[in-house]
Design a protein around this motif. Structure first.
Motif, mmCIF file in Angstrom:
data_model
loop_
_atom_site.group_PDB
_atom_site.id
_atom_site.type_symbol
_atom_site.label_atom_id
_atom_site.label_comp_id
_atom_site.label_asym_id
_atom_site.label_seq_id
_atom_site.Cartn_x
_atom_site.Cartn_y
_atom_site.Cartn_z
ATOM 1 N N TYR A 207 0.816 -1.206 0.000
ATOM 2 C CA TYR A 207 0.000 0.000 0.000
ATOM 3 C C TYR A 207 0.851 1.258 0.000
ATOM 4 N N ALA A 208 2.056 1.162 0.583
ATOM 5 C CA ALA A 208 2.933 2.327 0.661
ATOM 6 C C ALA A 208 3.724 2.560 -0.620
ATOM 7 N N LEU A 209 3.915 1.526 -1.424
ATOM 8 C CA LEU A 209 4.690 1.677 -2.651
ATOM 9 C C LEU A 209 3.932 2.518 -3.676
ATOM 10 N N PRO A 210 4.635 3.326 -4.453
ATOM 11 C CA PRO A 210 3.974 4.032 -5.561
ATOM 12 C C PRO A 210 3.385 3.042 -6.561
ATOM 13 N N VAL A 211 2.241 3.398 -7.124
ATOM 14 C CA VAL A 211 1.528 2.479 -8.003
ATOM 15 C C VAL A 211 2.373 2.108 -9.214
ATOM 16 N N TYR A 212 3.009 3.086 -9.814
ATOM 17 C CA TYR A 212 3.782 2.818 -11.029
ATOM 18 C C TYR A 212 4.967 1.902 -10.748
ATOM 19 N N ASN B 24 -12.909 2.140 -11.255
ATOM 20 C CA ASN B 24 -12.326 3.260 -12.003
ATOM 21 C C ASN B 24 -10.822 3.129 -12.204
ATOM 22 N N ASP B 25 -10.248 2.001 -11.851
ATOM 23 C CA ASP B 25 -8.793 1.862 -11.897
ATOM 24 C C ASP B 25 -8.291 1.990 -13.335
ATOM 25 N N PHE B 26 -7.419 2.950 -13.532
ATOM 26 C CA PHE B 26 -6.810 3.159 -14.850
ATOM 27 C C PHE B 26 -5.311 2.904 -14.820
ATOM 28 N N ASN B 27 -4.651 3.246 -13.733
ATOM 29 C CA ASN B 27 -3.201 3.147 -13.673
ATOM 30 C C ASN B 27 -2.712 1.710 -13.817
ATOM 31 N N THR B 28 -3.387 0.782 -13.140
ATOM 32 C CA THR B 28 -2.910 -0.605 -13.156
ATOM 33 C C THR B 28 -2.928 -1.207 -14.553
ATOM 34 N N PRO B 29 -4.065 -1.206 -15.289
ATOM 35 C CA PRO B 29 -4.008 -1.791 -16.644
ATOM 36 C C PRO B 29 -3.148 -0.993 -17.612
ATOM 37 N N TYR B 30 -3.075 0.325 -17.427
ATOM 38 C CA TYR B 30 -2.282 1.130 -18.358
ATOM 39 C C TYR B 30 -0.789 0.836 -18.210
ATOM 40 N N VAL B 31 -0.314 0.760 -16.975
ATOM 41 C CA VAL B 31 1.107 0.476 -16.760
ATOM 42 C C VAL B 31 1.427 -0.971 -17.092
ATOM 43 N N LEU B 32 0.488 -1.875 -16.826
ATOM 44 C CA LEU B 32 0.754 -3.303 -17.020
ATOM 45 C C LEU B 32 0.714 -3.698 -18.497
ATOM 46 N N PHE B 33 -0.219 -3.134 -19.258
ATOM 47 C CA PHE B 33 -0.402 -3.554 -20.646
ATOM 48 C C PHE B 33 -0.077 -2.473 -21.669
ATOM 49 N N GLY B 34 -0.038 -1.220 -21.271
ATOM 50 C CA GLY B 34 0.178 -0.157 -22.229
ATOM 51 C C GLY B 34 -1.137 0.435 -22.698
ATOM 52 N N LYS B 35 -1.101 1.077 -23.869
ATOM 53 C CA LYS B 35 -2.281 1.795 -24.362
ATOM 54 C C LYS B 35 -3.408 0.871 -24.784
ATOM 55 N N SER B 36 -3.091 -0.341 -25.206
ATOM 56 C CA SER B 36 -4.119 -1.277 -25.673
ATOM 57 C C SER B 36 -4.060 -2.534 -24.827
#
Length: 330
Positions: free
Chosen positions: A146-151, A262-274
């Motif tokens: 929980y303390a780690l930055p999401v990215y 509403n999570d956007f950061n997790t799939p975007y960082v994990l998979f990219g734009k698509s």
């Protein structure tokens, strides 16, 4: 010495009576009442600029045929009325069918993620209620995700899910021999499980923290009395712990639902734009519709529909939980 009698029809008020102290409202009191509103003014202005104004612009964009041809002057884009909304909810068309698929994936993903986060966090919080050596160290370790930055956390998991040199395939295939060959975790059907693992890993410490704080308000005498009556651990959890944690769990589940849906950061960082079709969450789908295909009008309409859905679900949830609290009090 002469005294002047009060005029006829009037009543004299003693000097020290409560009525004598009443008078016109003092300016200091008015200033004290207005001070909280004055202190809230910067926050209200920031809320207006950061959230409400962009929201109003997004709603206006949803009624226009705003594409890449009108980026420089989006106000001159043709007016489409409810065309973008009809296109988004037309589940027989390509756009509506893709949006419905993304919505269903998001619903399944949210239900599984919230359930696992609550279950793991509650179990860990219950386990760490007892005094034993090393409890403080375990509490600190449990809060690290929980303390780690999401990215930073998601990028680390992306490296671990690599096909050729990832740690996950090394453990499952090379060490434990649980799979016939290394698996692809970031493409195909396995991408859903990879996304779910990352979401639960970074979300359950929040549930653990909230439930652990709620457990501090349950008197220990209740458990001692239940133990004297012969109640086991499971009975104590069912009869004492869970009912006492009901208000905490109601807020916790709602917050986890909104964050996960509403999570956007997790799939975007994990998979990219698509993102792969199996992990195509609605947040990343709206991003693709807006910033990849440059169809801002349709993307804005999807965002408004998502907002309306979340408002309806949140309002219904709060209504049901408030009725449940009133019934329990009666």
């Amino acid at each position: 010495m002469t005294t002047t009698a009060p005029p006829a029809g009037t009543r004299s008020v003693p000097e020290h009576s409560p009525g004598a102290a009443r008078g016109p409202r003092r300016p200091g009191r008015i200033r004290r009442i207005g001070l909280p509103y004055l202190l809230l003014l910067p926050a209200l202005l920031l809320e207006l600029l950061v959230h409400l104004v962009p929201m109003a612009i997004g709603v206006a964009m949803s009624f226009k045929e705003l594409t890449q041809f009108y980026i420089r002057d989006w106000g001159s884009a043709p007016w489409s009325g409810t065309g973008n909304y009809r296109l988004a909810v037309d589940f027989h068309g390509a756009v509506g069918e893709a949006l419905l698929h993304s919505f269903l994936v998001t619903v399944v993903f949210t239900v599984l993620s919230v359930s696992l986060c609550w279950l793991i966090g509650t179990t860990a919080a219950l386990y760490l209620q007892d005094n034993f050596r090393g409890r403080g160290v375990l509490r600190t370790i449990f809060l690290v995700p929980y303390a780690l930055p999401v990215y930073a956390a998601v990028i680390t998991w992306a490296f671990m899910f690599q096909h050729d040199n990832g740690l996950v395939n090394h453990v499952l295939h090379d060490q434990l021999h649980l799979t016939d060959k290394p698996s692809f975790w970031l493409i195909g059907d396995n991408s859903f499980y990879a996304l779910l693992i990352v979401s639960v890993w970074k979300g359950w410490p929040f549930a653990f923290l909230i439930v652990m704080a709620g457990l501090q308000n349950i008197p220990r005498e209740l458990y001692e009395a239940a133990a004297l009556d012969g109640a086991g651990m499971l009975q104590q959890i069912r009869r004492i712990t869970l009912p006492s944690l009901r208000p905490v769990n109601q807020v916790l589940v709602l917050v986890l639902f909104l964050w996960t849906f509403n999570d956007f950061n997790t799939p975007y960082v994990l998979f990219g734009k698509s993102a792969p079709a199996a992990a195509d969450l609605i947040s990343i789908h709206i991003y693709q519709s807006s910033f990849v295909t440059w169809n801002f009008g349709t993307g804005s309409a999807m965002s408004v529909l998502l907002l309306l859905f979340l408002l309806i679900v949140t309002g219904g949830y709060l209504l049901l939980t408030s009725r449940g609290r009133k019934t329990a009090d009666v």
